[in-house]
Scaffold this motif. Structure first.
Motif, mmCIF file in Angstrom:
data_model
loop_
_atom_site.group_PDB
_atom_site.id
_atom_site.type_symbol
_atom_site.label_atom_id
_atom_site.label_comp_id
_atom_site.label_asym_id
_atom_site.label_seq_id
_atom_site.Cartn_x
_atom_site.Cartn_y
_atom_site.Cartn_z
ATOM 1 N N SER A 198 8.834 9.609 -6.414
ATOM 2 C CA SER A 198 8.179 8.904 -7.044
ATOM 3 C C SER A 198 7.670 9.377 -8.262
ATOM 4 O O SER A 198 7.151 8.723 -9.316
ATOM 5 C CB SER A 198 6.784 8.649 -6.179
ATOM 6 O OG SER A 198 6.136 9.759 -5.943
ATOM 7 N N ALA A 227 2.069 -0.932 -2.837
ATOM 8 C CA ALA A 227 2.461 0.171 -2.720
ATOM 9 C C ALA A 227 1.841 0.802 -1.593
ATOM 10 O O ALA A 227 1.241 1.890 -1.501
ATOM 11 C CB ALA A 227 2.089 1.139 -4.087
ATOM 12 N N ASN A 257 2.405 2.497 1.262
ATOM 13 C CA ASN A 257 2.755 3.824 1.883
ATOM 14 C C ASN A 257 2.081 4.737 0.957
ATOM 15 O O ASN A 257 1.486 5.789 1.316
ATOM 16 C CB ASN A 257 4.114 3.782 2.021
ATOM 17 C CG ASN A 257 4.876 3.156 3.222
ATOM 18 O OD1 ASN A 257 4.043 2.615 3.982
ATOM 19 N ND2 ASN A 257 6.234 2.903 3.113
ATOM 20 N N TRP A 258 2.136 4.549 -0.285
ATOM 21 C CA TRP A 258 1.568 5.776 -1.278
ATOM 22 C C TRP A 258 0.268 5.656 -1.435
ATOM 23 O O TRP A 258 -0.546 6.621 -1.214
ATOM 24 C CB TRP A 258 2.410 5.304 -2.703
ATOM 25 C CG TRP A 258 1.656 6.018 -3.779
ATOM 26 C CD1 TRP A 258 2.396 7.389 -3.997
ATOM 27 C CD2 TRP A 258 0.800 6.224 -4.619
ATOM 28 N NE1 TRP A 258 1.806 8.039 -4.941
ATOM 29 C CE2 TRP A 258 0.928 7.345 -5.333
ATOM 30 C CE3 TRP A 258 -0.276 5.168 -4.763
ATOM 31 C CZ2 TRP A 258 -0.174 7.588 -6.342
ATOM 32 C CZ3 TRP A 258 -1.231 5.477 -5.766
ATOM 33 C CH2 TRP A 258 -1.232 6.693 -6.522
ATOM 34 N N LYS A 299 -0.989 7.493 1.863
ATOM 35 C CA LYS A 299 -0.741 8.881 1.528
ATOM 36 C C LYS A 299 -2.082 9.265 0.761
ATOM 37 O O LYS A 299 -2.721 10.445 1.046
ATOM 38 C CB LYS A 299 0.451 9.144 1.026
ATOM 39 C CG LYS A 299 0.536 10.528 0.575
ATOM 40 C CD LYS A 299 1.898 10.850 -0.103
ATOM 41 C CE LYS A 299 2.113 12.094 -0.854
ATOM 42 N NZ LYS A 299 3.412 12.198 -1.312
ATOM 43 N N ASP A 348 -0.517 14.471 -3.999
ATOM 44 C CA ASP A 348 -0.148 14.111 -5.324
ATOM 45 C C ASP A 348 -1.531 14.187 -6.105
ATOM 46 O O ASP A 348 -2.190 13.067 -6.563
ATOM 47 C CB ASP A 348 0.217 12.521 -5.340
ATOM 48 C CG ASP A 348 0.821 12.302 -6.716
ATOM 49 O OD1 ASP A 348 0.720 12.994 -7.587
ATOM 50 O OD2 ASP A 348 1.731 11.408 -6.800
#
Length: 368
Positions: free
Chosen positions: A12, A208, A210-211, A214, A356
């Motif tokens: 990503s 988005a 899943n992101w 997370k 991230d």
């Protein structure tokens, strides 16, 4: 830290970098074209004469600009809560390295520059501690920027007759500060979960998903640290905010000193104050343009003419600022090389687990 090989960069993060690259190149080209246009319009020989008049005075400019790096580094150290501690020299080095990335690479501010400062002190602080302290410092800085822009824009509107485009732009800047400051105060006062709320909203609508899922726990952690600082350290607010104000006062002094050398017309502190507030607006609005090439020359040249200087003086002032930025960027790159950092390695670190960090920090950290 410098001796370890970071893990493979997430897909990503690679995708985001590829997405930003064409925009960064485009803005760089446009900035260079604008730069060439305004330099030619102002007169290259006159600009060179102004720089020659500056001469050794550039050392004075560098000395004053050093104060700005010092005070913001000190403000960052004061935003780190016990039991953790960030040494001033580590904060200063990280700031110079992070700003160097933001100045020399197109659109890197969107992806790396701000969170990289926390990465550069990762051997001194846990990454999330460094990021949250950086976010808190940026909140104080943003408040000081809003106050400074409001004051400078008001002074410009009340003191000079402006052409319509500049008057409208000033009114927009003034209106923006009147909205942003109360809104920011309301969000912090109410402990509103803006960041985690937005991520949760998008995840619920499978954008988005899943992101977003997370990122959500990390966003919550960051918000808790920021609001926790607000509750536990109110006695530090005045000293931190005072340091941010010194940053702007030093900027005004730098403009005044530069104009004293390059302008045939003696400057006033009011003129220097207005020009520095315009520079803040340009920095906020065009941070994505490397070194604000072209836009700084155009904006500063236009306002300088209104203030009674020649347009050439404003363009020369903007070019001297670029020389200052290039000097400190060179120092920052030198520190990166000395400490063993690479651009690719920093990019990987900002995307490495436990989160991230890049995206979280981007959301809460405004531009310099």
């Amino acid at each position: 830290m410098t001796g370890n090989n970071p893990p493979t960069r997430p897909r990503s993060s690679q995708t985001r970098s590829r997405r930003y690259a064409p925009l960064g190149i485009l803005f760089s080209i446009l900035g260079l074209l604008l730069f060439a246009y305004f330099v030619r319009s102002a007169g290259l020989s006159e600009i060179i004469s102004g720089i020659q008049r500056l001469g050794a005075g550039f050392l004075v400019v560098l000395a004053i600009s050093a104060v700005r790096h010092v005070v913001r580094s000190l403000a960052w150290t004061r935003c780190v809560e016990p039991p953790f501690r960030l040494r001033f020299r580590d904060a200063l080095s990280a700031r110079l390295m992070g700003d160097a990335l933001g100045n020399i690479i197109p659109l890197v501010n969107v992806a790396v520059s701000e969170p990289s400062k926390a990465v550069f002190v990762k051997d001194r602080l846990p990454l999330m501690v460094g990021l949250s302290a950086l976010a808190v410092e940026n909140i104080f800085y943003s408040l000081s920027v809003a106050l400074f822009i409001f004051s400078g824009t008001t002074t410009l509107l009340l003191s000079f007759s402006l052409p319509k485009p500049l008057r409208y732009a000033s009114l927009v800047a003034l209106s923006a500060t009147l909205v942003v400051v109360p809104l920011g105060y309301f969000v912090i006062r109410r402990r509103s979960k803006v960041l985690s709320g937005v991520l949760g909203f998008l995840a619920a609508r499978r954008i988005a998903r899943n992101w977003m899922i997370k990122m959500l726990p990390r966003a919550i952690t960051l918000e808790e640290r920021i609001y926790g600082f607000y509750e536990r350290n109110q006695r530090s607010f005045i000293s931190i905010f005072a340091l941010e104000l010194v940053f702007h006062l030093a900027g005004t002094a730098e403009v005044y000193a530069t104009l004293s050398f390059i302008s045939p017309v003696a400057p006033s502190w009011r003129q220097a104050f207005i020009l520095e507030s315009v520079n803040r607006v340009i920095n906020v609005a065009f941070k994505f343009v490397p070194l604000r090439a072209g836009v700084d020359e155009g904006g500063t040249g236009q306002v300088s003419k209104v203030l009674g200087f020649a347009r050439t003086t404003g363009v020369t002032l903007a070019i001297v600022r670029k020389g200052r930025d290039i000097f400190w960027s060179t120092i920052g790159v030198g520190l990166m090389l000395r400490k063993g950092f690479t651009l690719r390695g920093v990019g990987r670190e900002t995307s490495d687990d436990p989160g991230d960090a890049t995206t979280v920090a981007q959301t809460v950290a405004p531009h310099d």
